[in-house]
Design a protein around this motif. Sequence first.
Motif, PDB file in Angstrom:
ATOM      1  N   LEU A 102     -13.925  -7.750  -0.060  1.00 49.52           N
ATOM      2  CA  LEU A 102     -13.391  -6.625  -0.828  1.00 49.52           C
ATOM      3  C   LEU A 102     -14.237  -6.322  -2.059  1.00 49.52           C
ATOM      4  N   ALA A 112     -12.962  -4.058   4.711  1.00 50.21           N
ATOM      5  CA  ALA A 112     -12.225  -3.848   3.461  1.00 50.21           C
ATOM      6  C   ALA A 112     -11.036  -2.925   3.684  1.00 50.21           C
ATOM      7  N   ALA A 166      -7.277  -4.222   2.930  1.00 51.64           N
ATOM      8  CA  ALA A 166      -6.547  -3.568   1.837  1.00 51.64           C
ATOM      9  C   ALA A 166      -5.595  -2.488   2.335  1.00 51.64           C
ATOM     10  N   PHE A 196      -8.930  -1.597  -3.832  1.00 53.13           N
ATOM     11  CA  PHE A 196      -9.529  -2.771  -3.218  1.00 53.13           C
ATOM     12  C   PHE A 196      -9.521  -3.984  -4.142  1.00 53.13           C
ATOM     13  N   ALA A 249      -8.118  -7.790  -3.470  1.00 50.23           N
ATOM     14  CA  ALA A 249      -8.980  -8.961  -3.689  1.00 50.23           C
ATOM     15  C   ALA A 249      -8.298  -9.960  -4.613  1.00 50.23           C
TER      16      ALA A 249
END
Length: 87
Positions: free
Chosen positions: A19, A44, A48, A68, A72
């Motif tokens: 991410l 990603a 996410a 994002f 993370a």
Amino acid sequence: MSAFARVIRIAANLAALVLVVWIVLALAKANTGNGLVGGFREAADWLATWSRGMFDVHNPQGQIILDFGLAALVYALVGNIIGSRGK
């Protein structure tokens, strides 16, 4: 640390890393037509899915960081908390 806890911690940190790399690539306006960049984008986006669009920011770069970056942060925190309890 048990093997299971170690696997959880590694997987969570790898997810967070993917991410963060995507955030850097997106902010640098990397070409998503490139296979490597496109792969990071797809990974990603999948990681996410739950956090994208949770909050609205009028700045496109801020939106990328929030969408994002939140994911993370959650992966890193939760994965390391779970990993540390597996001692």
